[in-house]
Scaffold this motif. Structure first.
Motif, short mmCIF file in Angstrom:
data_model
loop_
_atom_site.label_atom_id
_atom_site.label_comp_id
_atom_site.label_asym_id
_atom_site.label_seq_id
_atom_site.Cartn_x
_atom_site.Cartn_y
_atom_site.Cartn_z
N GLU A 262 -8.43 5.76 -1.70
CA GLU A 262 -9.22 6.55 -2.64
C GLU A 262 -9.16 8.04 -2.28
N GLU A 263 -9.23 8.34 -0.99
CA GLU A 263 -9.15 9.75 -0.57
C GLU A 263 -7.78 10.33 -0.89
N ALA A 264 -6.74 9.54 -0.64
CA ALA A 264 -5.39 10.02 -0.94
C ALA A 264 -5.19 10.23 -2.43
N ARG A 265 -5.69 9.30 -3.22
CA ARG A 265 -5.53 9.42 -4.67
C ARG A 265 -6.27 10.64 -5.21
N LEU A 363 1.91 4.65 -3.24
CA LEU A 363 0.84 5.10 -2.35
C LEU A 363 0.12 3.93 -1.70
N LYS A 364 -0.07 2.83 -2.43
CA LYS A 364 -0.72 1.66 -1.84
C LYS A 364 0.07 1.15 -0.64
N THR A 365 1.39 1.07 -0.79
CA THR A 365 2.23 0.61 0.32
C THR A 365 2.19 1.60 1.48
N GLU A 366 2.24 2.88 1.14
CA GLU A 366 2.23 3.91 2.18
C GLU A 366 0.91 3.89 2.96
N VAL A 367 -0.20 3.75 2.26
CA VAL A 367 -1.50 3.71 2.92
C VAL A 367 -1.61 2.48 3.83
N ARG A 368 -1.16 1.33 3.33
CA ARG A 368 -1.22 0.12 4.15
C ARG A 368 -0.39 0.29 5.42
N ILE A 438 -1.66 12.06 12.69
CA ILE A 438 -1.07 13.16 11.90
C ILE A 438 -0.55 12.64 10.57
N GLU A 439 0.10 11.49 10.62
CA GLU A 439 0.64 10.90 9.38
C GLU A 439 -0.49 10.48 8.45
N LEU A 440 -1.61 10.03 9.02
CA LEU A 440 -2.77 9.68 8.19
C LEU A 440 -3.30 10.92 7.47
N ASP A 441 -3.40 12.04 8.20
CA ASP A 441 -3.86 13.29 7.57
C ASP A 441 -2.91 13.72 6.46
N ARG A 442 -1.60 13.58 6.71
CA ARG A 442 -0.64 13.96 5.69
C ARG A 442 -0.72 13.05 4.47
N VAL A 444 -3.33 11.41 3.27
CA VAL A 444 -4.53 11.62 2.44
C VAL A 444 -4.60 13.06 1.92
N GLY A 445 -3.64 13.91 2.30
CA GLY A 445 -3.61 15.26 1.77
C GLY A 445 -4.46 16.25 2.52
#
Length: 447
Positions: A262-265, A363-368, A438-442, A444-445
């Motif tokens: 949700e945050e990334a979207r 994005l769903k796959t990337e987040v998972r 770092i990848e998590l921050d990237r 979610v934007g």
């Protein structure tokens, strides 16, 4: 007496010392991680080029606004006739002839100047063009934000990688010191006849095996610093030193996949850019349809004209003429190009919708994947920390037993190797976990 040549030589020598001496060298730049990111945002060349795209989009907005603004033009024309100008309908035609009579009169030199003004009253393409240009500027800014996030992540990873390499180099030096001490002990015991020659050879091999690793790590640190300087946008000759240190990450609550999605979207600028592209394609449809509608404008003109002989314009008459009125332009047929442009705009809108839907699914796959990596690296880091603590205690015990003559040199060597391996594995786990953050921050934007 001092000669001029000696004075000149001294001056050149002083200049050389100033330019190439210690004072002339570039000072070493100390950088924290926050300072490195801040400098990259300001000086990275890719971001500078992206900033120019924003300026181009702003100029395009001005171009779109001009469709609703008045236009004015000043024109002038000069013509020289080798014979007097012809005017038909003057004189009498010959009997029985259908020829239209004409006469020649006026000046051979003619000059005309006109000021024309046009103000659009109704231009159906103006609003869609302005809206499209406005959305395009927002999309360009979103693209710039995407690059800024990517550059920030790259700087953090590079900075973190250098810190890890420094820690690895430190561990390798500690291991080298332990192995050199072991080699000295083995040689001493061999000289006393209390140890075998194979123990000395094994200790010597361990020392020599560490030297190439230390050289490789030093070169990797140099390359990493050069990569960091390039990302920041500084001169490649600039020397830098890192002021931050690698710390053990504090215990934290791992994020849930749904919250990350949700945050990334909501925050991802590339998704915002895709949304804007869809809106731009909608305005493209409206703009293509507007080209089939009439355009109404108010027009006016003020004109001066004269004729003269032998360029005597100063003695000629300059009569003026002016008018004001309305002009309507109705497109009737353009070779079916308008229909093709409308279909093209509709296809672009359909395409942008497909791309946006695919981006959300991706994005769903990337987040998972990001959340899974974060959980895996966190657990591995905790495990490797326990292994490192156990290996250190084991080495301390074996070292004490060896000093008391209870255990063998081979067991001590194995314990030292296990300690070094555990320390290096822990460093790798810390790097993987911080890289996952770092990848998590990237993802979610976050900048």
């Amino acid at each position: 007496m001092i000669s001029k040549r000696s004075i000149l030589y001294s001056a050149l020598l002083s200049a050389a010392v100033f330019l190439y001496g210690p004072a002339g060298h570039a000072q070493r730049l100390s950088l924290s991680l926050e300072e490195a990111v801040s400098l990259a945002v300001k000086h990275n060349r890719s971001l500078k080029a992206s900033g120019i795209d924003i300026s181009i989009a702003q100029e395009q907005r001005r171009v779109a606004r001009s469709l609703s603004l008045p236009t004015a033009g000043l024109g002038a024309q000069y013509a020289h006739y080798f014979e007097l100008p012809v005017f038909f309908g003057f004189g009498e035609s010959e009997a029985g002839s259908d020829k239209v009579p004409y006469g020649r009169f006026g000046g051979k030199d003619q000059f005309t100047a006109a000021l024309s003004v046009s103000q659009p009253v109704y231009n159906p393409a103006a609003k869609p063009a302005q809206r499209q240009a406005q959305l395009a500027e927002k999309a360009t800014r979103s693209g710039h934000a995407v690059k800024e996030i990517d550059i920030t992540a790259a700087v953090k990873r590079t900075y973190l990688g250098i810190l890890v390499l420094n820690e690895r180099l430190k561990l390798q030096h500690e291991s080298l010191e332990r192995n050199e001490k072991a080699l000295q002990d083995a040689r001493s015991l061999l000289a006393q006849g209390r140890a075998l020659r194979v123990d000395t050879l094994r200790a010597f091999t361990s020392v020599k095996n560490l030297e190439p690793d230390i050289l490789r790590l030093n070169k990797a640190i140099d390359v990493g610093k050069l990569q960091l300087i390039t990302l920041i946008g500084l001169d490649s000759l600039q020397e830098v030193s890192l002021t931050d240190s690698l710390l053990h990450p504090a215990a934290t609550v791992l994020p849930q996949e749904a919250a990350v999605y949700e945050e990334a979207r909501t925050n991802r600028p590339d998704l915002l850019q895709l949304n804007l592209n869809q809106q731009i394609s909608e305005q493209g449809i409206a703009l293509a349809k507007a080209r089939r509608l009439p355009v109404v404008s108010l027009v006016g003109q003020y004109q001066l004209q004269t004729q003269a002989q032998r360029f005597k314009f100063t003695d000629a008459s300059w009569p003026s003429a002016s008018f004001a009125g309305a002009q309507v332009t109705v497109p009737l047929f353009s070779g079916s190009s308008n229909l093709a442009k409308i279909r093209q705009a509709k296809l672009a809108h359909e395409q942008s919708g497909i791309v946006l839907t695919d981006a959300y699914e991706t994005l769903k796959t990337e987040v998972r994947q990001v959340v899974a990596n974060l959980q895996e690296t966190f657990e591995r880091m905790q495990t490797q920390e326990q292994v490192r603590t156990t290996a250190r205690e084991s080495y301390t015990i074996v070292q004490y037993r060896y000093q008391k003559g209870v255990t063998s040199r081979l067991e001590l060597t194995d314990a030292e190797l296990a300690l070094t391996t555990a320390q290096l594995n822990y460093l790798e786990a810390v790097y993987d976990y911080l890289s996952a953050r770092i990848e998590l921050d990237r993802t979610v934007g976050r900048q």
